[in-house]
Design a protein around this motif. Structure first.
Motif, PDB file in Angstrom:
ATOM      1  N   ALA A  50       0.859  -1.284   0.020  1.00 43.46           N
ATOM      2  CA  ALA A  50       0.032   0.004   0.092  1.00 43.46           C
ATOM      3  C   ALA A  50       1.044   1.264   0.138  1.00 43.46           C
ATOM      4  O   ALA A  50       0.358   2.489  -0.462  1.00 43.46           O
ATOM      5  CB  ALA A  50      -0.888   0.026   0.991  1.00 43.46           C
ATOM      6  N   GLU A  51       2.020   1.127   0.400  1.00 35.74           N
ATOM      7  CA  GLU A  51       2.875   2.456   0.897  1.00 35.74           C
ATOM      8  C   GLU A  51       3.358   2.860  -0.745  1.00 35.74           C
ATOM      9  O   GLU A  51       3.489   4.133  -0.939  1.00 35.74           O
ATOM     10  CB  GLU A  51       4.103   1.998   1.515  1.00 35.74           C
ATOM     11  CG  GLU A  51       3.868   1.674   3.066  1.00 35.74           C
ATOM     12  CD  GLU A  51       3.614   3.130   3.825  1.00 35.74           C
ATOM     13  OE1 GLU A  51       3.952   4.308   3.082  1.00 35.74           O
ATOM     14  OE2 GLU A  51       3.464   3.141   4.837  1.00 35.74           O
ATOM     15  N   ASP A  52       3.363   1.900  -1.686  1.00 35.59           N
ATOM     16  CA  ASP A  52       3.923   2.266  -2.916  1.00 35.59           C
ATOM     17  C   ASP A  52       2.994   3.142  -3.899  1.00 35.59           C
ATOM     18  O   ASP A  52       3.323   3.801  -4.650  1.00 35.59           O
ATOM     19  CB  ASP A  52       4.211   0.966  -3.669  1.00 35.59           C
ATOM     20  CG  ASP A  52       5.320   0.562  -2.960  1.00 35.59           C
ATOM     21  OD1 ASP A  52       6.329   1.343  -2.332  1.00 35.59           O
ATOM     22  OD2 ASP A  52       5.863  -0.822  -3.129  1.00 35.59           O
ATOM     23  N   TYR A  53       1.602   2.798  -3.540  1.00 36.86           N
ATOM     24  CA  TYR A  53       0.532   3.221  -4.627  1.00 36.86           C
ATOM     25  C   TYR A  53      -0.516   4.215  -4.151  1.00 36.86           C
ATOM     26  O   TYR A  53      -1.135   4.675  -4.937  1.00 36.86           O
ATOM     27  CB  TYR A  53       0.074   2.125  -5.209  1.00 36.86           C
ATOM     28  CG  TYR A  53       0.925   1.165  -5.832  1.00 36.86           C
ATOM     29  CD1 TYR A  53       2.080   1.586  -7.067  1.00 36.86           C
ATOM     30  CD2 TYR A  53       1.530  -0.204  -5.539  1.00 36.86           C
ATOM     31  CE1 TYR A  53       2.804   0.681  -7.189  1.00 36.86           C
ATOM     32  CE2 TYR A  53       2.330  -0.750  -6.091  1.00 36.86           C
ATOM     33  CZ  TYR A  53       2.987  -0.631  -7.052  1.00 36.86           C
ATOM     34  OH  TYR A  53       3.878  -1.323  -7.548  1.00 36.86           O
ATOM     35  N   TYR A  54      -0.497   4.204  -2.810  1.00 36.55           N
ATOM     36  CA  TYR A  54      -1.782   4.991  -2.176  1.00 36.55           C
ATOM     37  C   TYR A  54      -1.516   6.266  -1.334  1.00 36.55           C
ATOM     38  O   TYR A  54      -0.593   6.051  -0.521  1.00 36.55           O
ATOM     39  CB  TYR A  54      -2.645   3.983  -1.446  1.00 36.55           C
ATOM     40  CG  TYR A  54      -3.186   2.931  -2.295  1.00 36.55           C
ATOM     41  CD1 TYR A  54      -4.391   3.297  -3.179  1.00 36.55           C
ATOM     42  CD2 TYR A  54      -2.779   1.609  -2.372  1.00 36.55           C
ATOM     43  CE1 TYR A  54      -4.926   2.342  -4.059  1.00 36.55           C
ATOM     44  CE2 TYR A  54      -3.263   0.575  -3.260  1.00 36.55           C
ATOM     45  CZ  TYR A  54      -4.440   1.060  -4.270  1.00 36.55           C
ATOM     46  OH  TYR A  54      -5.014   0.016  -4.988  1.00 36.55           O
ATOM     47  N   ASP A  55      -2.298   7.199  -1.640  1.00 37.85           N
ATOM     48  CA  ASP A  55      -2.103   8.568  -0.713  1.00 37.85           C
ATOM     49  C   ASP A  55      -3.268   8.170   0.443  1.00 37.85           C
ATOM     50  O   ASP A  55      -4.450   8.416   0.460  1.00 37.85           O
ATOM     51  CB  ASP A  55      -2.388   9.619  -1.388  1.00 37.85           C
ATOM     52  CG  ASP A  55      -2.449  10.823  -0.681  1.00 37.85           C
ATOM     53  OD1 ASP A  55      -2.377  10.790   0.791  1.00 37.85           O
ATOM     54  OD2 ASP A  55      -2.607  12.220  -1.161  1.00 37.85           O
ATOM     55  N   ARG A  70      -7.119  -3.993  18.837  1.00 41.64           N
ATOM     56  CA  ARG A  70      -7.303  -2.880  17.276  1.00 41.64           C
ATOM     57  C   ARG A  70      -6.308  -3.361  16.497  1.00 41.64           C
ATOM     58  O   ARG A  70      -4.879  -3.798  16.505  1.00 41.64           O
ATOM     59  CB  ARG A  70      -6.939  -1.802  18.004  1.00 41.64           C
ATOM     60  CG  ARG A  70      -8.126  -1.065  19.047  1.00 41.64           C
ATOM     61  CD  ARG A  70      -7.673   0.055  19.606  1.00 41.64           C
ATOM     62  NE  ARG A  70      -7.431   1.270  18.805  1.00 41.64           N
ATOM     63  CZ  ARG A  70      -8.606   2.010  18.139  1.00 41.64           C
ATOM     64  NH1 ARG A  70      -9.996   1.652  18.605  1.00 41.64           N
ATOM     65  NH2 ARG A  70      -8.546   3.030  17.270  1.00 41.64           N
ATOM     66  N   LYS A  71      -6.863  -3.582  15.101  1.00 40.17           N
ATOM     67  CA  LYS A  71      -6.085  -3.550  14.034  1.00 40.17           C
ATOM     68  C   LYS A  71      -6.337  -2.746  12.957  1.00 40.17           C
ATOM     69  O   LYS A  71      -7.477  -1.986  12.919  1.00 40.17           O
ATOM     70  CB  LYS A  71      -6.258  -5.100  13.660  1.00 40.17           C
ATOM     71  CG  LYS A  71      -5.856  -6.222  14.426  1.00 40.17           C
ATOM     72  CD  LYS A  71      -6.050  -7.597  13.802  1.00 40.17           C
ATOM     73  CE  LYS A  71      -5.282  -8.660  14.730  1.00 40.17           C
ATOM     74  NZ  LYS A  71      -5.361 -10.018  14.173  1.00 40.17           N
ATOM     75  N   ILE A  72      -5.470  -2.578  12.032  1.00 41.33           N
ATOM     76  CA  ILE A  72      -5.619  -1.575  10.874  1.00 41.33           C
ATOM     77  C   ILE A  72      -5.546  -2.454   9.599  1.00 41.33           C
ATOM     78  O   ILE A  72      -4.784  -3.324   9.356  1.00 41.33           O
ATOM     79  CB  ILE A  72      -4.454  -0.601  10.783  1.00 41.33           C
ATOM     80  CG1 ILE A  72      -4.726   0.419  12.043  1.00 41.33           C
ATOM     81  CG2 ILE A  72      -4.605   0.289   9.735  1.00 41.33           C
ATOM     82  CD1 ILE A  72      -3.480   1.286  12.312  1.00 41.33           C
ATOM     83  N   THR A  73      -6.447  -2.232   8.703  1.00 40.34           N
ATOM     84  CA  THR A  73      -6.557  -2.554   7.354  1.00 40.34           C
ATOM     85  C   THR A  73      -6.364  -1.323   6.346  1.00 40.34           C
ATOM     86  O   THR A  73      -6.846  -0.316   6.405  1.00 40.34           O
ATOM     87  CB  THR A  73      -8.131  -3.015   6.934  1.00 40.34           C
ATOM     88  OG1 THR A  73      -8.252  -4.345   7.591  1.00 40.34           O
ATOM     89  CG2 THR A  73      -8.253  -3.490   5.608  1.00 40.34           C
ATOM     90  N   TRP A  74      -5.225  -1.643   5.598  1.00 45.91           N
ATOM     91  CA  TRP A  74      -4.811  -0.784   4.838  1.00 45.91           C
ATOM     92  C   TRP A  74      -5.269  -0.836   3.500  1.00 45.91           C
ATOM     93  O   TRP A  74      -5.651  -1.870   2.769  1.00 45.91           O
ATOM     94  CB  TRP A  74      -3.139  -0.674   4.534  1.00 45.91           C
ATOM     95  CG  TRP A  74      -2.478  -0.372   5.915  1.00 45.91           C
ATOM     96  CD1 TRP A  74      -2.047  -1.361   6.878  1.00 45.91           C
ATOM     97  CD2 TRP A  74      -2.214   1.049   6.513  1.00 45.91           C
ATOM     98  NE1 TRP A  74      -1.265  -0.764   8.110  1.00 45.91           N
ATOM     99  CE2 TRP A  74      -1.453   0.554   7.727  1.00 45.91           C
ATOM    100  CE3 TRP A  74      -2.231   2.100   6.040  1.00 45.91           C
ATOM    101  CZ2 TRP A  74      -1.144   1.631   8.328  1.00 45.91           C
ATOM    102  CZ3 TRP A  74      -1.738   3.037   6.848  1.00 45.91           C
ATOM    103  CH2 TRP A  74      -1.296   2.902   8.109  1.00 45.91           C
ATOM    104  N   PRO A  75      -5.559   0.203   2.715  1.00 40.39           N
ATOM    105  CA  PRO A  75      -6.300   0.273   1.433  1.00 40.39           C
ATOM    106  C   PRO A  75      -5.108  -0.368   0.501  1.00 40.39           C
ATOM    107  O   PRO A  75      -4.013   0.070   0.513  1.00 40.39           O
ATOM    108  CB  PRO A  75      -6.429   1.799   0.943  1.00 40.39           C
ATOM    109  CG  PRO A  75      -5.566   2.351   1.845  1.00 40.39           C
ATOM    110  CD  PRO A  75      -5.438   1.784   3.056  1.00 40.39           C
ATOM    111  N   THR A  76      -5.353  -1.421  -0.359  1.00 42.26           N
ATOM    112  CA  THR A  76      -4.638  -1.986  -1.206  1.00 42.26           C
ATOM    113  C   THR A  76      -5.167  -2.487  -2.337  1.00 42.26           C
ATOM    114  O   THR A  76      -6.464  -2.613  -2.620  1.00 42.26           O
ATOM    115  CB  THR A  76      -3.608  -2.876  -0.622  1.00 42.26           C
ATOM    116  OG1 THR A  76      -2.408  -3.435  -1.387  1.00 42.26           O
ATOM    117  CG2 THR A  76      -4.251  -3.997   0.031  1.00 42.26           C
ATOM    118  N   THR A  77      -4.303  -3.523  -3.186  1.00 43.36           N
ATOM    119  CA  THR A  77      -4.990  -4.330  -4.307  1.00 43.36           C
ATOM    120  C   THR A  77      -4.442  -5.638  -3.825  1.00 43.36           C
ATOM    121  O   THR A  77      -3.453  -6.002  -4.015  1.00 43.36           O
ATOM    122  CB  THR A  77      -4.454  -3.860  -5.785  1.00 43.36           C
ATOM    123  OG1 THR A  77      -5.127  -2.628  -6.008  1.00 43.36           O
ATOM    124  CG2 THR A  77      -4.994  -4.803  -6.987  1.00 43.36           C
TER     125      THR A  77
END
Length: 307
Positions: A50-55, A70-77
Protein backbone atom coordinates in the motif's frame (compact mmCIF):
# COMPACT_ATOMS: atom_id res chain seq x y z
CA UNK A 1 11.24 -11.58 -9.71
CA UNK A 2 7.83 -12.43 -8.25
CA UNK A 3 7.78 -15.65 -6.24
CA UNK A 4 4.44 -17.38 -5.91
CA UNK A 5 4.77 -20.00 -3.22
CA UNK A 6 1.73 -22.16 -2.62
CA UNK A 7 -0.01 -21.26 -5.88
CA UNK A 8 -0.54 -24.44 -7.97
CA UNK A 9 -0.08 -24.58 -11.72
CA UNK A 10 -3.17 -22.94 -13.19
CA UNK A 11 -5.45 -24.22 -15.94
CA UNK A 12 -6.20 -21.82 -18.83
CA UNK A 13 -5.97 -18.85 -16.43
CA UNK A 14 -7.81 -15.61 -17.08
CA UNK A 15 -7.15 -12.51 -15.00
CA UNK A 16 -10.29 -10.53 -14.09
CA UNK A 17 -9.70 -7.11 -12.53
CA UNK A 18 -11.77 -4.22 -11.18
CA UNK A 19 -10.87 -1.12 -9.22
CA UNK A 20 -12.94 1.10 -6.97
CA UNK A 21 -13.01 4.78 -7.84
CA UNK A 22 -13.38 6.75 -11.05
CA UNK A 23 -13.91 3.68 -13.26
CA UNK A 24 -16.52 2.09 -10.99
CA UNK A 25 -19.86 3.90 -11.24
CA UNK A 26 -22.35 2.48 -8.76
CA UNK A 27 -19.58 0.12 -7.54
CA UNK A 28 -20.83 -2.20 -10.28
CA UNK A 29 -17.43 -3.49 -11.45
CA UNK A 30 -15.75 -3.99 -8.06
CA UNK A 31 -18.91 -5.70 -6.78
CA UNK A 32 -18.79 -8.10 -9.74
CA UNK A 33 -15.25 -9.25 -8.87
CA UNK A 34 -16.19 -9.43 -5.18
CA UNK A 35 -19.11 -11.68 -6.17
CA UNK A 36 -16.80 -14.04 -8.06
CA UNK A 37 -14.42 -14.15 -5.12
CA UNK A 38 -17.23 -14.88 -2.67
CA UNK A 39 -19.10 -17.47 -4.75
CA UNK A 40 -15.96 -19.45 -5.60
CA UNK A 41 -14.24 -18.90 -2.23
CA UNK A 42 -11.15 -17.23 -3.59
CA UNK A 43 -7.84 -17.61 -1.79
CA UNK A 44 -5.76 -14.44 -1.54
CA UNK A 45 -2.14 -15.17 -2.48
CA UNK A 46 -0.70 -11.66 -2.88
CA UNK A 47 -1.30 -8.01 -1.97
CA UNK A 48 0.51 -5.00 -3.38
CA UNK A 49 2.41 -2.79 -0.95
CA UNK A 50 0.00 0.00 0.00
CA UNK A 51 2.89 2.40 0.70
CA UNK A 52 3.90 2.29 -2.96
CA UNK A 53 0.63 3.30 -4.57
CA UNK A 54 -1.82 4.97 -2.19
CA UNK A 55 -2.18 8.39 -0.61
CA UNK A 56 -3.63 7.58 2.79
CA UNK A 57 -5.20 11.04 3.06
CA UNK A 58 -7.27 10.15 0.00
CA UNK A 59 -7.90 6.47 0.78
CA UNK A 60 -7.70 6.23 4.54
CA UNK A 61 -6.97 3.01 6.44
CA UNK A 62 -9.66 1.66 8.76
CA UNK A 63 -9.33 0.57 12.36
CA UNK A 64 -11.26 -2.46 13.64
CA UNK A 65 -11.42 -4.74 16.67
CA UNK A 66 -10.44 -8.40 16.54
CA UNK A 67 -11.10 -10.22 19.83
CA UNK A 68 -10.42 -7.02 21.72
CA UNK A 69 -7.27 -6.19 19.75
CA UNK A 70 -7.25 -3.06 17.56
CA UNK A 71 -6.07 -3.73 14.01
CA UNK A 72 -5.64 -1.60 10.89
CA UNK A 73 -6.64 -2.52 7.34
CA UNK A 74 -4.70 -0.58 4.72
CA UNK A 75 -6.15 0.26 1.31
CA UNK A 76 -4.48 -1.91 -1.33
CA UNK A 77 -5.01 -4.26 -4.26
CA UNK A 78 -5.24 -8.00 -3.60
CA UNK A 79 -4.97 -10.99 -5.90
CA UNK A 80 -6.81 -14.25 -5.34
CA UNK A 81 -7.27 -17.39 -7.38
CA UNK A 82 -10.41 -19.47 -7.90
CA UNK A 83 -10.95 -22.68 -9.80
CA UNK A 84 -14.10 -23.02 -11.87
CA UNK A 85 -15.06 -26.70 -11.79
CA UNK A 86 -16.85 -28.86 -14.32
CA UNK A 87 -15.76 -31.06 -17.19
CA UNK A 88 -13.54 -28.27 -18.49
CA UNK A 89 -12.12 -26.57 -15.39
CA UNK A 90 -10.23 -23.33 -15.62
CA UNK A 91 -8.75 -20.86 -13.17
CA UNK A 92 -9.49 -17.19 -12.64
CA UNK A 93 -6.99 -14.78 -11.11
CA UNK A 94 -9.09 -12.08 -9.45
CA UNK A 95 -7.62 -8.60 -8.96
CA UNK A 96 -9.63 -6.34 -6.70
CA UNK A 97 -8.58 -3.06 -5.19
CA UNK A 98 -8.72 0.71 -5.35
CA UNK A 99 -7.53 2.88 -8.20
CA UNK A 100 -3.99 3.85 -7.12
CA UNK A 101 -3.12 7.42 -6.18
CA UNK A 102 0.37 7.35 -7.70
CA UNK A 103 2.94 5.35 -9.70
CA UNK A 104 0.40 3.92 -12.14
CA UNK A 105 3.01 2.52 -14.52
CA UNK A 106 4.76 0.63 -11.73
CA UNK A 107 1.37 -0.57 -10.47
CA UNK A 108 0.49 -2.00 -13.90
CA UNK A 109 3.93 -3.54 -14.34
CA UNK A 110 3.59 -5.32 -11.01
CA UNK A 111 0.22 -6.77 -12.02
CA UNK A 112 1.65 -7.83 -15.37
CA UNK A 113 4.49 -9.53 -13.53
CA UNK A 114 1.95 -11.70 -11.74
CA UNK A 115 0.13 -12.37 -15.03
CA UNK A 116 3.38 -13.51 -16.65
CA UNK A 117 4.41 -15.77 -13.78
CA UNK A 118 0.96 -17.38 -13.63
CA UNK A 119 0.69 -17.94 -17.38
CA UNK A 120 -2.38 -15.75 -17.77
CA UNK A 121 -3.83 -16.08 -21.28
CA UNK A 122 -6.23 -13.14 -21.18
CA UNK A 123 -6.80 -10.08 -19.00
CA UNK A 124 -10.39 -8.85 -18.60
CA UNK A 125 -10.82 -5.50 -16.86
CA UNK A 126 -14.29 -4.53 -15.66
CA UNK A 127 -15.48 -0.94 -15.47
CA UNK A 128 -18.66 1.08 -15.10
CA UNK A 129 -19.44 4.60 -16.27
CA UNK A 130 -22.30 7.06 -15.98
CA UNK A 131 -24.45 7.32 -19.09
CA UNK A 132 -27.72 8.58 -20.54
CA UNK A 133 -29.40 5.21 -20.19
CA UNK A 134 -32.80 4.47 -18.61
CA UNK A 135 -32.90 2.14 -15.62
CA UNK A 136 -35.89 0.34 -17.13
CA UNK A 137 -33.95 -1.14 -20.05
CA UNK A 138 -31.18 -3.76 -20.15
CA UNK A 139 -27.83 -2.37 -19.02
CA UNK A 140 -25.65 -1.58 -22.05
CA UNK A 141 -22.35 -3.47 -21.92
CA UNK A 142 -19.54 -2.57 -24.30
CA UNK A 143 -16.54 -4.80 -24.83
CA UNK A 144 -13.42 -3.17 -26.24
CA UNK A 145 -9.82 -4.06 -27.00
CA UNK A 146 -6.83 -2.35 -28.58
CA UNK A 147 -5.92 -5.47 -30.59
CA UNK A 148 -7.71 -5.73 -33.98
CA UNK A 149 -7.28 -9.51 -34.23
CA UNK A 150 -8.71 -10.00 -30.75
CA UNK A 151 -11.67 -7.77 -31.63
CA UNK A 152 -12.49 -10.00 -34.60
CA UNK A 153 -12.08 -13.25 -32.67
CA UNK A 154 -14.16 -12.32 -29.65
CA UNK A 155 -16.82 -10.04 -31.16
CA UNK A 156 -15.47 -6.88 -29.55
CA UNK A 157 -15.03 -3.28 -30.61
CA UNK A 158 -11.66 -1.72 -31.27
CA UNK A 159 -11.31 1.09 -28.79
CA UNK A 160 -11.33 4.55 -30.36
CA UNK A 161 -11.65 6.56 -27.16
CA UNK A 162 -9.60 9.73 -26.75
CA UNK A 163 -9.63 11.79 -23.57
CA UNK A 164 -9.05 11.45 -19.82
CA UNK A 165 -8.65 7.87 -18.67
CA UNK A 166 -8.45 5.89 -15.45
CA UNK A 167 -6.53 2.85 -14.31
CA UNK A 168 -8.68 0.61 -16.53
CA UNK A 169 -7.45 2.37 -19.66
CA UNK A 170 -3.85 2.55 -18.44
CA UNK A 171 -3.75 -1.14 -17.50
CA UNK A 172 -5.22 -2.13 -20.87
CA UNK A 173 -2.56 -0.07 -22.64
CA UNK A 174 0.16 -1.67 -20.50
CA UNK A 175 -1.12 -5.11 -21.47
CA UNK A 176 -0.98 -4.16 -25.14
CA UNK A 177 2.63 -2.96 -24.78
CA UNK A 178 3.53 -6.23 -23.03
CA UNK A 179 1.85 -8.40 -25.66
CA UNK A 180 -0.79 -9.67 -23.22
CA UNK A 181 -4.28 -9.93 -24.78
CA UNK A 182 -6.60 -7.61 -22.85
CA UNK A 183 -10.30 -6.74 -22.96
CA UNK A 184 -12.32 -4.19 -21.02
CA UNK A 185 -16.03 -4.62 -20.34
CA UNK A 186 -17.98 -1.48 -19.48
CA UNK A 187 -21.44 -1.17 -17.94
CA UNK A 188 -23.40 2.04 -18.47
CA UNK A 189 -25.06 3.17 -15.21
CA UNK A 190 -27.94 5.69 -15.29
CA UNK A 191 -26.46 9.00 -14.22
CA UNK A 192 -29.64 10.00 -12.35
CA UNK A 193 -29.35 7.00 -10.01
CA UNK A 194 -25.60 6.61 -9.68
CA UNK A 195 -25.28 5.83 -5.97
CA UNK A 196 -24.14 2.29 -5.11
CA UNK A 197 -25.02 -0.46 -5.13
CA UNK A 198 -26.30 -1.18 -8.62
CA UNK A 199 -26.94 -4.95 -8.75
CA UNK A 200 -28.52 -4.68 -12.21
CA UNK A 201 -25.27 -3.35 -13.69
CA UNK A 202 -23.21 -5.91 -11.75
CA UNK A 203 -25.41 -8.70 -13.09
CA UNK A 204 -25.04 -7.43 -16.67
CA UNK A 205 -21.24 -7.37 -16.36
CA UNK A 206 -21.19 -10.94 -15.05
CA UNK A 207 -23.45 -12.15 -17.85
CA UNK A 208 -21.15 -10.61 -20.46
CA UNK A 209 -18.07 -12.02 -18.73
CA UNK A 210 -19.72 -15.44 -18.71
CA UNK A 211 -20.16 -15.27 -22.48
CA UNK A 212 -16.64 -13.96 -23.06
CA UNK A 213 -14.67 -16.60 -21.16
CA UNK A 214 -17.19 -19.47 -21.45
CA UNK A 215 -17.74 -20.26 -17.79
CA UNK A 216 -20.99 -20.60 -15.91
CA UNK A 217 -21.05 -18.05 -13.11
CA UNK A 218 -23.27 -18.76 -10.08
CA UNK A 219 -25.40 -15.65 -9.68
CA UNK A 220 -26.82 -16.29 -6.22
CA UNK A 221 -29.27 -13.56 -5.18
CA UNK A 222 -28.11 -11.05 -7.79
CA UNK A 223 -31.08 -11.51 -10.17
CA UNK A 224 -33.55 -10.91 -7.32
CA UNK A 225 -31.50 -7.96 -6.05
CA UNK A 226 -31.52 -6.48 -9.55
CA UNK A 227 -35.31 -6.79 -9.79
CA UNK A 228 -35.77 -5.22 -6.36
CA UNK A 229 -33.41 -2.38 -7.30
CA UNK A 230 -35.42 -1.60 -10.44
CA UNK A 231 -38.72 -1.67 -8.54
CA UNK A 232 -37.28 0.74 -6.01
CA UNK A 233 -36.08 3.16 -8.69
CA UNK A 234 -39.45 2.86 -10.44
CA UNK A 235 -41.16 3.97 -7.26
CA UNK A 236 -38.82 6.91 -6.77
CA UNK A 237 -39.27 8.03 -10.37
CA UNK A 238 -43.07 7.78 -10.11
CA UNK A 239 -43.02 10.23 -7.21
CA UNK A 240 -41.42 12.97 -9.33
CA UNK A 241 -43.14 13.91 -12.57
CA UNK A 242 -40.04 15.59 -14.00
CA UNK A 243 -37.91 12.50 -13.39
CA UNK A 244 -40.63 10.24 -14.83
CA UNK A 245 -40.79 12.39 -17.97
CA UNK A 246 -37.01 12.37 -18.30
CA UNK A 247 -36.89 8.57 -17.97
CA UNK A 248 -39.54 8.28 -20.69
CA UNK A 249 -37.43 10.47 -22.98
CA UNK A 250 -34.42 8.21 -22.39
CA UNK A 251 -36.53 5.12 -23.06
CA UNK A 252 -37.75 6.48 -26.39
CA UNK A 253 -34.22 7.43 -27.45
CA UNK A 254 -32.85 4.05 -26.44
CA UNK A 255 -35.61 2.07 -28.15
CA UNK A 256 -35.21 4.04 -31.37
CA UNK A 257 -31.45 3.62 -31.42
CA UNK A 258 -31.55 -0.12 -30.71
CA UNK A 259 -34.43 -1.09 -32.97
CA UNK A 260 -32.14 -2.48 -35.72
CA UNK A 261 -30.19 -4.45 -33.09
CA UNK A 262 -33.20 -6.26 -31.62
CA UNK A 263 -32.39 -9.39 -33.61
CA UNK A 264 -29.52 -11.51 -34.76
CA UNK A 265 -26.56 -11.91 -32.41
CA UNK A 266 -28.20 -10.23 -29.40
CA UNK A 267 -31.20 -12.58 -29.44
CA UNK A 268 -29.00 -15.61 -30.15
CA UNK A 269 -26.74 -14.74 -27.22
CA UNK A 270 -29.66 -14.47 -24.80
CA UNK A 271 -31.14 -17.76 -26.06
CA UNK A 272 -27.82 -19.56 -25.62
CA UNK A 273 -27.55 -18.26 -22.06
CA UNK A 274 -31.07 -19.51 -21.36
CA UNK A 275 -30.19 -22.97 -22.68
CA UNK A 276 -27.06 -23.12 -20.55
CA UNK A 277 -28.90 -22.22 -17.36
CA UNK A 278 -32.09 -24.24 -17.67
CA UNK A 279 -32.26 -27.76 -16.26
CA UNK A 280 -31.36 -30.34 -18.83
CA UNK A 281 -29.58 -27.80 -21.03
CA UNK A 282 -26.51 -28.62 -23.10
CA UNK A 283 -23.64 -30.09 -21.15
CA UNK A 284 -20.26 -28.33 -21.18
CA UNK A 285 -18.88 -30.79 -23.73
CA UNK A 286 -21.66 -29.82 -26.13
CA UNK A 287 -20.49 -26.22 -26.08
CA UNK A 288 -17.54 -24.88 -27.98
CA UNK A 289 -15.21 -22.55 -26.12
CA UNK A 290 -14.58 -19.32 -28.07
CA UNK A 291 -11.12 -19.34 -29.67
CA UNK A 292 -8.57 -17.97 -27.26
CA UNK A 293 -6.03 -15.41 -28.38
CA UNK A 294 -2.44 -16.49 -29.00
CA UNK A 295 0.07 -16.71 -26.18
CA UNK A 296 1.62 -13.38 -25.25
CA UNK A 297 4.48 -12.37 -27.49
CA UNK A 298 6.00 -9.33 -29.10
CA UNK A 299 3.58 -7.21 -31.07
CA UNK A 300 3.82 -3.88 -32.75
CA UNK A 301 0.10 -3.14 -32.70
CA UNK A 302 -0.78 0.48 -32.20
CA UNK A 303 -2.23 0.90 -28.75
CA UNK A 304 -4.83 3.24 -27.32
CA UNK A 305 -6.45 3.86 -23.98
CA UNK A 306 -10.03 3.08 -23.10
CA UNK A 307 -12.32 4.75 -20.67
Amino acid sequence: MIELEGVPELIDPVMVAAFEGWNDAGDAASTAVAHLDREWKGEVFAALDAEDYYDFQVNRPTVWMDAGVRKITWPTTRLSVVRVGGDKPRDLVLVRGIEPSMRWRSFCNELLGFAHELGVELVVILGALLGDTPHTRPVPISGTTSVPDLARRMDLEETKYEGPTGIVGVLQEACTHAGVPAVSLWAAVPHYVSQPPNPKATLALLNRLEDLIDVRIPLGELPEDARAWQVGVDQLAAEDSEVAEYVQTLEEARDTAELPEASGEAIAREFERYLRRRDGGPSPEDRTRPPMPPKPGNRDDEDSSDD
